[in-house]
Scaffold this active site. Structure first.
Site, PDB file in Angstrom:
ATOM      1  NE  ARG A 240      -3.317   2.247   2.760  1.00  0.00           N
ATOM      2  CZ  ARG A 240      -4.189   2.651   3.737  1.00  0.00           C
ATOM      3  NH1 ARG A 240      -4.376   1.700   4.582  1.00  0.00           N
ATOM      4  NH2 ARG A 240      -4.886   3.715   3.871  1.00  0.00           N
TER       5      ARG A 240
ATOM      6  CG  ASN B  74     -11.037  -0.765  -0.552  1.00  0.00           C
ATOM      7  OD1 ASN B  74     -12.113  -0.624  -0.981  1.00  0.00           O
ATOM      8  ND2 ASN B  74     -10.505  -0.347   0.819  1.00  0.00           N
TER       9      ASN B  74
ATOM     10  CB  CYS C 241     -18.100   0.857   0.796  1.00  0.00           C
ATOM     11  SG  CYS C 241     -16.844   2.153   1.325  1.00  0.00           S
TER      12      CYS C 241
ATOM     13  CG  HIS D 292     -13.839   4.509  -2.166  1.00  0.00           C
ATOM     14  ND1 HIS D 292     -12.497   4.060  -1.547  1.00  0.00           N
ATOM     15  CD2 HIS D 292     -14.712   3.927  -0.962  1.00  0.00           C
ATOM     16  CE1 HIS D 292     -12.565   3.256  -0.565  1.00  0.00           C
ATOM     17  NE2 HIS D 292     -13.793   3.356  -0.110  1.00  0.00           N
TER      18      HIS D 292
ATOM     19  CE1 TYR E 147     -11.131   6.669  -0.480  1.00  0.00           C
ATOM     20  CE2 TYR E 147     -13.256   6.723   0.929  1.00  0.00           C
ATOM     21  CZ  TYR E 147     -11.746   6.327   0.907  1.00  0.00           C
ATOM     22  OH  TYR E 147     -11.233   5.490   1.599  1.00  0.00           O
TER      23      TYR E 147
HETATM   24  P1  NAD Z   1      -4.312  -5.925   6.717  1.00  0.00           P
HETATM   25  O1  NAD Z   1      -2.923  -5.408   6.028  1.00  0.00           O
HETATM   26  O2  NAD Z   1      -4.208  -5.942   7.950  1.00  0.00           O
HETATM   27  O3  NAD Z   1      -4.468  -7.164   5.822  1.00  0.00           O
HETATM   28  C1  NAD Z   1      -5.699  -8.185   6.558  1.00  0.00           C
HETATM   29  C2  NAD Z   1      -5.075  -9.506   6.263  1.00  0.00           C
HETATM   30  O4  NAD Z   1      -4.913 -10.026   5.176  1.00  0.00           O
HETATM   31  C3  NAD Z   1      -3.500  -9.779   6.766  1.00  0.00           C
HETATM   32  O5  NAD Z   1      -3.770 -10.507   7.972  1.00  0.00           O
HETATM   33  C4  NAD Z   1      -2.780 -10.382   5.677  1.00  0.00           C
HETATM   34  O6  NAD Z   1      -1.937 -11.237   6.015  1.00  0.00           O
HETATM   35  C5  NAD Z   1      -3.938 -11.207   4.983  1.00  0.00           C
HETATM   36  N1  NAD Z   1      -3.737 -11.523   3.671  1.00  0.00           N
HETATM   37  C6  NAD Z   1      -2.810 -11.103   2.676  1.00  0.00           C
HETATM   38  N2  NAD Z   1      -3.011 -11.820   1.685  1.00  0.00           N
HETATM   39  C7  NAD Z   1      -3.910 -12.600   1.881  1.00  0.00           C
HETATM   40  C8  NAD Z   1      -4.453 -13.968   0.983  1.00  0.00           C
HETATM   41  N3  NAD Z   1      -3.912 -14.070  -0.044  1.00  0.00           N
HETATM   42  N4  NAD Z   1      -5.346 -14.742   1.648  1.00  0.00           N
HETATM   43  C9  NAD Z   1      -5.666 -14.293   2.781  1.00  0.00           C
HETATM   44  N5  NAD Z   1      -5.138 -13.537   3.693  1.00  0.00           N
HETATM   45  C10 NAD Z   1      -4.412 -12.604   3.131  1.00  0.00           C
HETATM   46  O7  NAD Z   1      -5.356  -5.115   6.022  1.00  0.00           O
HETATM   47  P2  NAD Z   1      -6.586  -4.074   6.439  1.00  0.00           P
HETATM   48  O8  NAD Z   1      -6.070  -2.789   6.676  1.00  0.00           O
HETATM   49  O9  NAD Z   1      -7.147  -4.715   7.744  1.00  0.00           O
HETATM   50  O10 NAD Z   1      -7.592  -4.326   5.387  1.00  0.00           O
HETATM   51  C11 NAD Z   1      -8.075  -5.224   4.928  1.00  0.00           C
HETATM   52  C12 NAD Z   1      -8.763  -4.935   3.535  1.00  0.00           C
HETATM   53  O11 NAD Z   1      -9.898  -4.535   3.716  1.00  0.00           O
HETATM   54  C13 NAD Z   1      -8.006  -4.167   2.471  1.00  0.00           C
HETATM   55  O12 NAD Z   1      -7.976  -4.724   1.219  1.00  0.00           O
HETATM   56  C14 NAD Z   1      -8.717  -2.918   2.688  1.00  0.00           C
HETATM   57  O13 NAD Z   1      -8.673  -2.090   1.701  1.00  0.00           O
HETATM   58  C15 NAD Z   1     -10.306  -3.141   3.085  1.00  0.00           C
HETATM   59  N6  NAD Z   1     -11.297  -2.456   3.593  1.00  0.00           N
HETATM   60  C16 NAD Z   1     -12.105  -2.119   2.883  1.00  0.00           C
HETATM   61  C17 NAD Z   1     -13.149  -1.245   3.855  1.00  0.00           C
HETATM   62  C18 NAD Z   1     -14.352  -0.932   2.697  1.00  0.00           C
HETATM   63  O14 NAD Z   1     -14.963   0.325   3.160  1.00  0.00           O
HETATM   64  N7  NAD Z   1     -14.523  -1.579   1.809  1.00  0.00           N
HETATM   65  C19 NAD Z   1     -12.742  -0.649   4.847  1.00  0.00           C
HETATM   66  C20 NAD Z   1     -11.866  -1.171   5.784  1.00  0.00           C
HETATM   67  C21 NAD Z   1     -10.851  -2.228   4.865  1.00  0.00           C
HETATM   68  C1  G6P Z   2     -12.376   3.961   4.416  1.00  0.00           C
HETATM   69  C2  G6P Z   2     -12.813   3.167   3.269  1.00  0.00           C
HETATM   70  C3  G6P Z   2     -12.098   1.722   3.126  1.00  0.00           C
HETATM   71  C4  G6P Z   2     -10.745   2.024   3.558  1.00  0.00           C
HETATM   72  C5  G6P Z   2     -10.367   2.846   4.754  1.00  0.00           C
HETATM   73  C6  G6P Z   2      -8.938   3.144   4.938  1.00  0.00           C
HETATM   74  O1  G6P Z   2     -13.213   3.515   5.629  1.00  0.00           O
HETATM   75  O2  G6P Z   2     -14.328   2.965   3.003  1.00  0.00           O
HETATM   76  O3  G6P Z   2     -12.544   1.347   1.926  1.00  0.00           O
HETATM   77  O4  G6P Z   2     -10.040   0.948   3.362  1.00  0.00           O
HETATM   78  O5  G6P Z   2     -11.224   3.933   4.903  1.00  0.00           O
HETATM   79  O6  G6P Z   2      -8.678   3.264   6.380  1.00  0.00           O
HETATM   80  P1  G6P Z   2      -7.176   3.382   7.012  1.00  0.00           P
HETATM   81  O7  G6P Z   2      -7.220   3.435   8.244  1.00  0.00           O
HETATM   82  O8  G6P Z   2      -6.677   1.914   6.288  1.00  0.00           O
HETATM   83  O9  G6P Z   2      -6.662   4.362   6.163  1.00  0.00           O
HETATM   84 MN    MN Z   3     -14.665   1.714   1.415  1.00  0.00          MN
END
Ligand code: NAD
Ligand code: G6P
Ligand code: MN
Length: 431
Positions: free
Chosen positions: A93, A147, A168, A198, A251
């Site tokens: 990232r 994402n 989201c 977004h 966003y």
């Molecule tokens: P993170 O870096 O903590 O990753 C979560 C876990 O995924 C880690 O423990 C990692 O080891 C694991 N991982 C990596 N590759 C993998 C694979 N191939 N199979 C299974 N697990 C795997 O990330 P985070 O900050 O907790 O975010 C997780 C995801 O959720 C991201 O893609 C982020 O963008 C998304 N997110 C989306 C929203 C939304 O609004 N849609 C909100 C929050 C987070």
């Molecule tokens: C928002 C968005 C998520 C994104 C997150 C990032 O909530 O909806 O899609 O992953 O922010 O938050 P962070 O704490 O990882 O910057």
């Molecule tokens: Mn989002």
């Protein structure tokens, strides 16, 4: 009884999800939650597993918590598969955020070239997960949080048979912030959401039968709190908001206020670090807390992450599907004519009625020219990105970036693309 499989279980957001389940035990008879991660995430996964067990024990719930690296075992016979993984972790990232900045382009993890790079890494993995679901849990719903959520959901809907809905927390957060501004309960508000993930607008806002759209826009223009913790709160121009006539999401600042957002990003990248670099610290803090054997609930510090209300968005959806509620939720689904001028197979984010059959979007018809151009351009970028990511197609990738409104020049598009492909080599088997 329900079985949930959580892919990316080692995420620091997971306690929020567990709390969401425990809050709804009367409505959702969850009997098993299986967290899956990869070897690199083992340590975080162990900590999450122990914390989840303590949370479950505290409320005396009868839920078996499993945690493993065995994705197939987790998926087998699951009712809901929730995906929240990050291929390449926060290091990847950070490079998504830094590469575009080198070329004076917005460096953001989901919007612009950063989101493009994340999509290239994520799509091959999610298509692989879907093969397991098709084989081992063909009736399961996959709720995708990973994402860029809209784009990734579009790839799944185009290339697999898995029943899937993308999610989201932005629409729920917007609702909470508007309720705060209007000093009312979020339940009394009706917001007509439609757009892309977004890139979503609340086209109309209603409070007890009264159209309050103009009033909300005025308050946002006056500087009312209206952002997520991960997005710099550049003030909105009141004249612009009035002219737009729809409530933009946080966003949208990247598209409508590109200069200011870029300047701010460059400054933070030089100072405290990009958002990924800041989040690395927050994550360490969180896992220190999670390790404490006396902790048996979600700690407040998790609110420093941008994903507030994320468990409400996902578990309300599970509730609506499992209990056939026919409530209105905001989801990422196949367009099917909802926004008349976008392709049927494009994934859009919008208000939808959700029941046991899934999500049925509420028709929007034509969008005003004030928002139509941007949404079409970003959707073209998304369609091209899906093709580039699935087929490892360099030309599609180039055209994706060229069509992204944040990338102003083909020379820069090419340089950014080449950097992304080089830096992410290990995660791009399709290229
Ligand atoms: P993170 O870096 O903590 O990753 C979560 C876990 O995924 C880690 O423990 C990692 O080891 C694991 N991982 C990596 N590759 C993998 C694979 N191939 N199979 C299974 N697990 C795997 O990330 P985070 O900050 O907790 O975010 C997780 C995801 O959720 C991201 O893609 C982020 O963008 C998304 N997110 C989306 C929203 C939304 O609004 N849609 C909100 C929050 C987070
Ligand atoms: C928002 C968005 C998520 C994104 C997150 C990032 O909530 O909806 O899609 O992953 O922010 O938050 P962070 O704490 O990882 O910057
Ligand atoms: Mn989002």
């Amino acid at each position: 009884p329900l079985k949930l499989a959580i892919i990316g279980g080692g995420s620091s957001y997971t306690p929020e999800l567990v709390e969401g389940v425990l809050k709804r035990l009367e409505r959702l008879p969850v009997k098993e939650i299986h967290f899956v991660d990869i070897e690199a995430g083992q340590e975080k996964l162990d900590i999450i597993e122990a914390l989840a067990r303590r949370m479950v024990k505290k409320v005396g719930a009868d839920i078996t918590i499993k945690a493993s690296l065995d994705r197939r075992a987790a998926i087998k016979d699951a009712d809901f598969v929730m995906t929240q993984f990050r291929v390449g972790g926060l290091q990847a990232r950070a490079s998504d955020e830094r590469i575009p900045l080198k070329y004076n382009v917005i460096g953001q993890e989901t919007t612009g070239p950063g989101g493009f790079a994340k999509a290239l890494r994520t799509i091959p993995v999610i298509l692989d997960i879907c093969k397991d679901i098709e084989e081992l849990a063909p009736n399961a719903w996959m709720l995708n949080f990973t994402n860029p959520a809209g784009l990734v959901t579009e790839a799944v809907l185009k290339y697999t048979k898995v029943k899937t809905i993308g999610l989201c927390n932005v629409p729920v957060s917007m609702k909470m912030m508007i309720a705060e501004m209007m000093d009312c309960s979020p339940n009394d508000l009706s917001l007509e959401f439609a757009g892309l993930n977004h890139l979503i607008w609340a086209h109309r806002a209603w409070l007890e039968g009264k159209d309050i759209t103009a009033e909300v826009l005025e308050k946002v223009g006056d500087g009312a709190n209206f952002s997520m913790t991960n997005i710099f709160e550049e003030p909105w121009d009141p004249t612009f908001l009035e002219a737009l006539g729809a409530i933009p999401c946080p966003y949208h600042r990247y598209f409508y206020q590109t200069d200011a957002m870029l300047a701010e990003e460059k400054e933070t990248a030089l100072g405290g670090g990009t958002r990924a670099e800041q989040v690395m610290e927050t994550e360490q803090e969180l896992f220190m807390l999670y390790k404490d054997v006396n902790l048996d609930r979600k700690p407040e510090q998790l609110e420093k992450r941008g994903g507030a209300y994320y468990s409400d968005a996902s578990l309300d959806l599970v509730d609506a599907i499992y209990n056939d509620l026919k409530t209105i939720n905001v989801v990422n689904v196949r367009n099917n004519g909802t926004i008349a001028t976008l392709p049927d197979d494009a994934v859009i984010e919008c208000s939808a009625v959700v029941g046991s059959w899934g999500a049925r979007p509420l028709s929007v018809g034509q969008l005003s020219p004030a928002v139509r151009g941007l949404i079409h351009q970003v959707k073209a970028y998304e369609q091209l990105t899906v093709e580039a990511a699935v087929h490892g197609d360099y030309e599609k990738g180039l055209m994706a970036l060229v069509n992204n409104p944040l990338v102003p020049d083909i020379k820069r598009a090419k340089a950014i693309l080449d950097d992304i492909l080089r830096v992410n080599l290990d995660y791009l088997p399709q290229f």
